[in-house]
Structures are given as structure tokens and as C-alpha cells.
Motif scaffolding. Sequence first.
Motif, PDB file in Angstrom:
ATOM      1  N   GLU A 273       0.849  -1.265   0.048  1.00 16.96           N
ATOM      2  CA  GLU A 273      -0.017   0.124  -0.141  1.00 16.96           C
ATOM      3  C   GLU A 273       0.991   1.167  -0.011  1.00 16.96           C
ATOM      4  OE1 GLU A 273      -3.786   2.013   2.428  1.00 16.96           O
ATOM      5  OE2 GLU A 273      -2.926   0.315   3.203  1.00 16.96           O
TER       6      GLU A 273
ATOM      7  N   ARG B  81       0.554   5.201   0.686  1.00 15.64           N
ATOM      8  CA  ARG B  81      -0.132   6.432   1.300  1.00 15.64           C
ATOM      9  C   ARG B  81       0.846   7.627   1.257  1.00 15.64           C
ATOM     10  NH1 ARG B  81      -1.889   4.313   6.655  1.00 15.64           N
ATOM     11  NH2 ARG B  81      -1.679   2.331   6.085  1.00 15.64           N
TER      12      ARG B  81
ATOM     13  N   ALA C 153      -1.469   7.114  -4.651  1.00 16.73           N
ATOM     14  CA  ALA C 153      -1.974   6.185  -3.753  1.00 16.73           C
ATOM     15  C   ALA C 153      -2.267   4.926  -4.379  1.00 16.73           C
ATOM     16  CB  ALA C 153      -3.109   6.856  -2.752  1.00 16.73           C
TER      17      ALA C 153
END
Length: 187
Positions: A102, A104, A129
Motif C-alpha cells: 500500500e 499512502r 496512492a
Amino acid sequence: MKRFLLGMLMVVGVAALGLYVFNPSGTPSLDPRARIFGHIPYRLPATSMEPTLLAGDYIVSSTFAYIKQSPQHGDIITFRYPRDPKQVYIKRVIGLPGDMIEVRGHQVFRNDIALDEPYVQHTHEREPAGKWQVPDSMYFVLGDNRDNSADSRVWGFLPQGLVEGKAIYVWVSKQGNTGSINAGVPR
């Protein structure tokens, strides 16, 4: 003496041909240097791996590095670009099969754990993102210059069969920084 030298030359030629054809390292490369000698020199054309590797650096990639093991987290690898296998790319392995990746902001998470990446360079405020589950037989790779890298965030996962080798050495650099590539620290 000439017969002996000719005989030795033939033996070496047959051995080299055998190494190329049987490909004991299992490299997907058709490059004879990879299959016979186990190493391929490359010149980096782009800035996607800065500050670890600089545009114009000449590196050596070991095709024998992954005979008995697969790429690991943090390895810098050379591979055939999935969208055009005639092109060779170099990136850092971030995700292995089964990993959840992930992104971010400027932070990358692997299996919900934030990665410590002192080698990463950012010039923009935020990275794109996203969240990706790495499928079997695939890798998730990113450039160290995250704002200037076409990588798995753009073109998807890297099939294992396209990995050519592990970047192990910088032998010529515009900055004069030559030597073994330490995957975790810029030179």
C-alpha cells in the motif's frame, strides 16, 4: 602445438554453446553473456533509481544470483519490461508473492508495516496512492526516485520469468562512486 590450441578452442566453444543452449542459470535472457558468463553490463539511461544509482552509471547484473534463491525484499534487479521485453529495466523489489503493498503519501506499507526507505528520493508532495496484492509468480517493484519512475504502480506486476539478475556492482560512474551496490543505502 597448433592442433592442441585448435582442440582447446573447440572444447571451449562447445562448452560455451552448451551453457548457452542448456541455460543452467535459468535466466530468461537470450544474451550469451548472461547465459555463459553469468553477468551482464548495463548503462542506466534514466534517473528512476536515484540517488542509489545515477543516470549514466554502468552496472553489472549477476544472472547467477537467483539460481538457488528468488529475489528478496530490497534487492535491486534487472528485468525485461513486461510491456516490451526487448527493453531492460532496473528497479527495487518491494513486494513478493502474497504481499499486500500500500502506498499512502510518501509512505509504503508492506503487509501493514511501514517500510524504512532511506534510499528513496521525492521531489513532489505526494505519491500516487494505491493498494496491491502481489499474485503468485509475480513481484511488485519500485524505483528509488519515486516521483520519476515508471514501475509497478504504472504498468502492474513483474512476472518472475522476466527477472534477469541482481544488480551487484557499479563499475563506472559520472560521480566516481564505484563498487558493490548496497541495496539499502545510496552510494
